[in-house]
Write a protein that holds these residues in place. Structure first.
Motif, mmCIF file in Angstrom:
data_model
loop_
_atom_site.group_PDB
_atom_site.id
_atom_site.type_symbol
_atom_site.label_atom_id
_atom_site.label_comp_id
_atom_site.label_asym_id
_atom_site.label_seq_id
_atom_site.Cartn_x
_atom_site.Cartn_y
_atom_site.Cartn_z
ATOM 1 N N THR A 163 0.662 2.760 8.836
ATOM 2 C CA THR A 163 -0.699 3.042 9.281
ATOM 3 C C THR A 163 -1.353 4.062 8.351
ATOM 4 O O THR A 163 -0.660 4.802 7.649
ATOM 5 N N PRO A 164 -2.680 4.127 8.361
ATOM 6 C CA PRO A 164 -3.367 5.154 7.566
ATOM 7 C C PRO A 164 -2.917 6.567 7.947
ATOM 8 O O PRO A 164 -2.836 7.444 7.101
ATOM 9 N N GLU A 165 -2.597 6.762 9.212
ATOM 10 C CA GLU A 165 -2.129 8.080 9.655
ATOM 11 C C GLU A 165 -0.786 8.419 9.026
ATOM 12 O O GLU A 165 -0.545 9.555 8.622
ATOM 13 N N MET A 195 0.284 7.270 6.157
ATOM 14 C CA MET A 195 0.024 7.520 4.740
ATOM 15 C C MET A 195 -0.510 8.940 4.546
ATOM 16 O O MET A 195 -0.106 9.646 3.631
ATOM 17 N N GLU A 196 -1.421 9.357 5.413
ATOM 18 C CA GLU A 196 -1.965 10.711 5.331
ATOM 19 C C GLU A 196 -0.866 11.737 5.573
ATOM 20 O O GLU A 196 -0.784 12.753 4.884
ATOM 21 N N LEU A 197 0.003 11.474 6.531
ATOM 22 C CA LEU A 197 1.123 12.370 6.809
ATOM 23 C C LEU A 197 2.043 12.463 5.589
ATOM 24 O O LEU A 197 2.466 13.559 5.210
ATOM 25 N N ALA A 198 2.317 11.349 4.947
ATOM 26 C CA ALA A 198 3.162 11.342 3.754
ATOM 27 C C ALA A 198 2.502 12.142 2.627
ATOM 28 O O ALA A 198 3.155 12.922 1.938
ATOM 29 N N ARG A 199 1.196 11.967 2.457
ATOM 30 C CA ARG A 199 0.476 12.706 1.423
ATOM 31 C C ARG A 199 0.518 14.206 1.703
ATOM 32 O O ARG A 199 0.763 15.021 0.813
ATOM 33 N N LEU A 200 0.303 14.579 2.965
ATOM 34 C CA LEU A 200 0.313 15.991 3.340
ATOM 35 C C LEU A 200 1.706 16.598 3.186
ATOM 36 O O LEU A 200 1.844 17.755 2.776
ATOM 37 N N ARG A 201 2.739 15.833 3.516
ATOM 38 C CA ARG A 201 4.105 16.330 3.334
ATOM 39 C C ARG A 201 4.398 16.579 1.859
ATOM 40 O O ARG A 201 5.027 17.567 1.497
ATOM 41 N N ALA A 202 3.952 15.660 1.010
ATOM 42 C CA ALA A 202 4.164 15.831 -0.430
ATOM 43 C C ALA A 202 3.418 17.058 -0.937
ATOM 44 O O ALA A 202 3.952 17.848 -1.725
ATOM 45 N N GLU A 236 0.828 -1.205 0.000
ATOM 46 C CA GLU A 236 0.000 0.000 0.000
ATOM 47 C C GLU A 236 0.864 1.257 0.000
ATOM 48 O O GLU A 236 0.568 2.228 -0.692
ATOM 49 N N PHE A 237 1.944 1.236 0.785
ATOM 50 C CA PHE A 237 2.852 2.379 0.841
ATOM 51 C C PHE A 237 3.496 2.600 -0.526
ATOM 52 O O PHE A 237 3.573 3.731 -1.027
ATOM 53 N N LYS A 238 3.956 1.514 -1.150
ATOM 54 C CA LYS A 238 4.582 1.607 -2.467
ATOM 55 C C LYS A 238 3.602 2.161 -3.492
ATOM 56 O O LYS A 238 3.948 3.048 -4.290
#
Length: 106
Positions: free
Chosen positions: A63-65, A67-74, A13-15
């Motif tokens: 975790t979903p959190e 993933m959300e943090l990674a999306r927000l950072r991007a 999922e992360f990939k």
């Protein structure tokens, strides 16, 4: 000092999310930096995805959190880049206007 690198393991999922960010227009380098992963790994995932071979879930759950943090950072990195470009453009045009103003001494 320990020079030995530890190989990261990531869930499928992360990939897939990292590849999705690249396909959405984010550069590989910027996405890798924001997500804290090696650029080469992300490039390999993108290539594998294009060939329909991206698979193999890792042992490191994300975790979903996270993933959300990674999306927000991007997204934040993209917005900062846009802001910096706009700032430079404004300074360039302001300088141009000042140079063409009568009495500016130029």
């Amino acid at each position: 000092m320990n020079d030995k690198q530890v190989r990261g393991k990531y869930t499928q999922e992360f990939k897939l999310e990292a590849v999705r960010l690249v396909r959405a227009g984010q550069s590989v380098g910027m996405t890798a930096k924001v997500l804290g992963i090696p650029k080469a790994s992300l490039s390999n995932w993108v290539r594998s995805s294009e060939q329909g071979q991206l698979g193999g879930a890792g042992d490191r759950p994300v975790t979903p959190e996270q993933m959300e943090l990674a999306r927000l950072r991007a997204e934040l990195a993209r917005v900062k880049m846009e802001r910096d470009i706009a700032k430079k453009a404004a300074a360039y045009f302001a300088q141009d206007v000042l140079q063409s103003t009568p009495g500016s001494g130029r």
